[in-house]
Write a protein that holds these residues in place. Sequence first.
Motif, PDB file in Angstrom:
ATOM      1  N   LYS A 170     -16.340  37.452   0.095  1.00  0.00           N
ATOM      2  CA  LYS A 170     -15.677  36.182   0.372  1.00  0.00           C
ATOM      3  C   LYS A 170     -15.251  35.461  -0.904  1.00  0.00           C
ATOM      4  CE  LYS A 170     -16.609  36.789   4.744  1.00  0.00           C
ATOM      5  NZ  LYS A 170     -15.556  37.196   5.695  1.00  0.00           N
ATOM      6  N   ASN A 171     -15.576  36.053  -2.053  1.00  0.00           N
ATOM      7  CA  ASN A 171     -15.315  35.370  -3.314  1.00  0.00           C
ATOM      8  C   ASN A 171     -13.921  35.650  -3.874  1.00  0.00           C
ATOM      9  OD1 ASN A 171     -17.970  34.308  -3.438  1.00  0.00           O
ATOM     10  ND2 ASN A 171     -18.730  36.274  -4.196  1.00  0.00           N
ATOM     11  N   THR A 172     -13.282  36.717  -3.402  1.00  0.00           N
ATOM     12  CA  THR A 172     -11.986  37.073  -3.939  1.00  0.00           C
ATOM     13  C   THR A 172     -10.928  36.059  -3.522  1.00  0.00           C
ATOM     14  OG1 THR A 172     -12.607  39.398  -3.691  1.00  0.00           O
ATOM     15  CG2 THR A 172     -10.291  38.921  -4.140  1.00  0.00           C
ATOM     16  N   PRO A 173     -10.235  35.449  -4.484  1.00  0.00           N
ATOM     17  CA  PRO A 173      -9.158  34.511  -4.137  1.00  0.00           C
ATOM     18  C   PRO A 173      -8.111  35.199  -3.272  1.00  0.00           C
ATOM     19  CG  PRO A 173      -9.715  34.361  -6.468  1.00  0.00           C
ATOM     20  CD  PRO A 173     -10.453  35.558  -5.933  1.00  0.00           C
ATOM     21  N   ILE A 174      -7.494  34.441  -2.361  1.00  0.00           N
ATOM     22  CA  ILE A 174      -6.573  35.025  -1.386  1.00  0.00           C
ATOM     23  C   ILE A 174      -5.388  35.713  -2.043  1.00  0.00           C
ATOM     24  CG2 ILE A 174      -5.343  32.838  -1.101  1.00  0.00           C
ATOM     25  CD1 ILE A 174      -5.962  35.578   1.565  1.00  0.00           C
ATOM     26  N   TYR A 175      -4.877  35.125  -3.161  1.00  0.00           N
ATOM     27  CA  TYR A 175      -3.721  35.743  -3.806  1.00  0.00           C
ATOM     28  C   TYR A 175      -4.092  37.097  -4.409  1.00  0.00           C
ATOM     29  CZ  TYR A 175      -5.550  34.329  -8.389  1.00  0.00           C
ATOM     30  OH  TYR A 175      -6.324  34.172  -9.506  1.00  0.00           O
ATOM     31  N   ARG A 176      -5.345  37.201  -4.878  1.00  0.00           N
ATOM     32  CA  ARG A 176      -5.805  38.487  -5.400  1.00  0.00           C
ATOM     33  C   ARG A 176      -5.940  39.510  -4.273  1.00  0.00           C
ATOM     34  NH1 ARG A 176      -8.476  39.060 -10.405  1.00  0.00           N
ATOM     35  NH2 ARG A 176      -8.580  37.176 -11.681  1.00  0.00           N
ATOM     36  N   ARG A 177      -6.432  39.069  -3.122  1.00  0.00           N
ATOM     37  CA  ARG A 177      -6.659  39.999  -2.009  1.00  0.00           C
ATOM     38  C   ARG A 177      -5.346  40.542  -1.470  1.00  0.00           C
ATOM     39  NH1 ARG A 177      -8.327  43.774  -0.721  1.00  0.00           N
ATOM     40  NH2 ARG A 177      -9.684  44.354   0.993  1.00  0.00           N
ATOM     41  N   VAL A 178      -4.315  39.683  -1.388  1.00  0.00           N
ATOM     42  CA  VAL A 178      -3.003  40.143  -0.921  1.00  0.00           C
ATOM     43  C   VAL A 178      -2.459  41.194  -1.881  1.00  0.00           C
ATOM     44  CG1 VAL A 178      -0.615  39.473  -0.519  1.00  0.00           C
ATOM     45  CG2 VAL A 178      -2.473  38.019   0.307  1.00  0.00           C
ATOM     46  N   GLY A 179      -2.498  40.877  -3.182  1.00  0.00           N
ATOM     47  CA  GLY A 179      -2.029  41.839  -4.172  1.00  0.00           C
ATOM     48  C   GLY A 179      -2.846  43.116  -4.155  1.00  0.00           C
ATOM     49  N   GLN A 180      -4.158  42.971  -3.969  1.00  0.00           N
ATOM     50  CA  GLN A 180      -5.043  44.128  -3.917  1.00  0.00           C
ATOM     51  C   GLN A 180      -4.675  45.045  -2.757  1.00  0.00           C
ATOM     52  OE1 GLN A 180      -7.817  44.719  -6.048  1.00  0.00           O
ATOM     53  NE2 GLN A 180      -8.025  46.706  -5.047  1.00  0.00           N
ATOM     54  N   THR A 181      -4.360  44.466  -1.612  1.00  0.00           N
ATOM     55  CA  THR A 181      -4.006  45.267  -0.443  1.00  0.00           C
ATOM     56  C   THR A 181      -2.746  46.095  -0.715  1.00  0.00           C
ATOM     57  OG1 THR A 181      -4.979  43.629   1.051  1.00  0.00           O
ATOM     58  CG2 THR A 181      -3.389  45.172   2.000  1.00  0.00           C
ATOM     59  N   ILE A 182      -1.763  45.483  -1.379  1.00  0.00           N
ATOM     60  CA  ILE A 182      -0.527  46.200  -1.717  1.00  0.00           C
ATOM     61  C   ILE A 182      -0.832  47.358  -2.665  1.00  0.00           C
ATOM     62  CG2 ILE A 182       1.711  46.019  -2.870  1.00  0.00           C
ATOM     63  CD1 ILE A 182       1.806  43.095  -1.919  1.00  0.00           C
ATOM     64  N   LEU A 183      -1.639  47.087  -3.694  1.00  0.00           N
ATOM     65  CA  LEU A 183      -1.960  48.130  -4.664  1.00  0.00           C
ATOM     66  C   LEU A 183      -2.814  49.232  -4.042  1.00  0.00           C
ATOM     67  CD1 LEU A 183      -2.713  45.975  -7.839  1.00  0.00           C
ATOM     68  CD2 LEU A 183      -0.609  47.185  -7.243  1.00  0.00           C
ATOM     69  N   ASP A 184      -3.739  48.859  -3.155  1.00  0.00           N
ATOM     70  CA  ASP A 184      -4.558  49.865  -2.464  1.00  0.00           C
ATOM     71  C   ASP A 184      -3.678  50.798  -1.645  1.00  0.00           C
ATOM     72  OD1 ASP A 184      -6.843  48.770  -3.513  1.00  0.00           O
ATOM     73  OD2 ASP A 184      -7.431  47.715  -1.693  1.00  0.00           O
ATOM     74  N   THR A 185      -2.723  50.212  -0.909  1.00  0.00           N
ATOM     75  CA  THR A 185      -1.840  51.016  -0.059  1.00  0.00           C
ATOM     76  C   THR A 185      -1.016  51.985  -0.888  1.00  0.00           C
ATOM     77  OG1 THR A 185      -1.698  49.209   1.553  1.00  0.00           O
ATOM     78  CG2 THR A 185       0.003  50.922   1.649  1.00  0.00           C
ATOM     79  N   ALA A 186      -0.412  51.483  -1.982  1.00  0.00           N
ATOM     80  CA  ALA A 186       0.418  52.342  -2.833  1.00  0.00           C
ATOM     81  C   ALA A 186      -0.425  53.426  -3.493  1.00  0.00           C
ATOM     82  CB  ALA A 186       1.126  51.491  -3.891  1.00  0.00           C
ATOM     83  N   THR A 187      -1.595  53.059  -3.987  1.00  0.00           N
ATOM     84  CA  THR A 187      -2.472  54.034  -4.649  1.00  0.00           C
ATOM     85  C   THR A 187      -2.925  55.117  -3.678  1.00  0.00           C
ATOM     86  OG1 THR A 187      -3.265  52.372  -6.224  1.00  0.00           O
ATOM     87  CG2 THR A 187      -4.633  54.333  -5.911  1.00  0.00           C
TER      88      THR A 187
END
Length: 291
Positions: free
Chosen positions: A116-133
């Motif tokens: 729950k600590n990850t800022p929302i903007y980081r989580r959105v970006g993380q999801t994009i990078l996870d998908t591409a990776t």
Amino acid sequence: MVLPALNEEVSIGSIVLLTKYFSDNVIVVDDGSTDRTAEIARNAGAYVVVHEVNKGKGAALRTGFKAAADFGADIIVTMDSDGQHNPADIPKLVAPIIDGYAEMVNGSRYLSHRDKNTPIYRRVGQTILDTATNMNSGLKITDSQSGFRAFAASTKDIFRFSAQGMAIESEMLADAGKSGLRIKEVEIGVRYDVDCSTVNPIKHGLGVLVMVLKDIEFYRPLYYFTAPGIALGAGGLIMGAHFLHEFILGRGLDFGPTMLMILFIMIGTFMALTGILLHSVSAIMRETKAV
């Protein structure tokens, strides 16, 4: 334990001291720091390798892996040096390798979706990078940007270590996926109150995404070119069938849609053939490297 570090004099001493409880050797790779990172790490008991100029995290990890191999390590653990990770999680990371279930273990902040600590903007970006990776590597990793990982020492030669920036995390997963390594994930915690990174998160995310897309372009061109090309060409053919039906019924053809249909078919065909050609070239290059 390999700790790549760049200007981490505030945290490196405590990280080294804590890590020594869980690791036989602590290797700090000072990647061109302009502060007292190397001195403090050495005083804390780490073996320190210094890059006189900043070469990037990929080069720092290459140096660290080589040093770990020289020490005769059976397992190599990597961790960021800014204090975000807890060295007490090291036993969880190495357990699947010790038990023979994996050659690589990825520490994940999101494995149980409880962070729950990850800022929302980081989580959105993380999801994009996870998908591409994951598209590029063929894996199903929940935290592609984690720097907290464990590796069987026998895997050290499969990694390119060519990424200049933070994209090394995605690059290593791509190399691991292509080499067929058995990869497990374990849950780890993370602290954001100690994040002293000077890298803009948007710039970082875009840099990683561009690297992944370039990797896909060469190593998985059937996904990057051929599949979209076939879809585009099929759309053009469907439009053509519709226009032909209209023409047979005696109705006129609109110039704009007709040209769009032709464009779709031409571009789609070009993309599909380009993907097949790049796939053949990359396969030949992989076979050449394997000889």
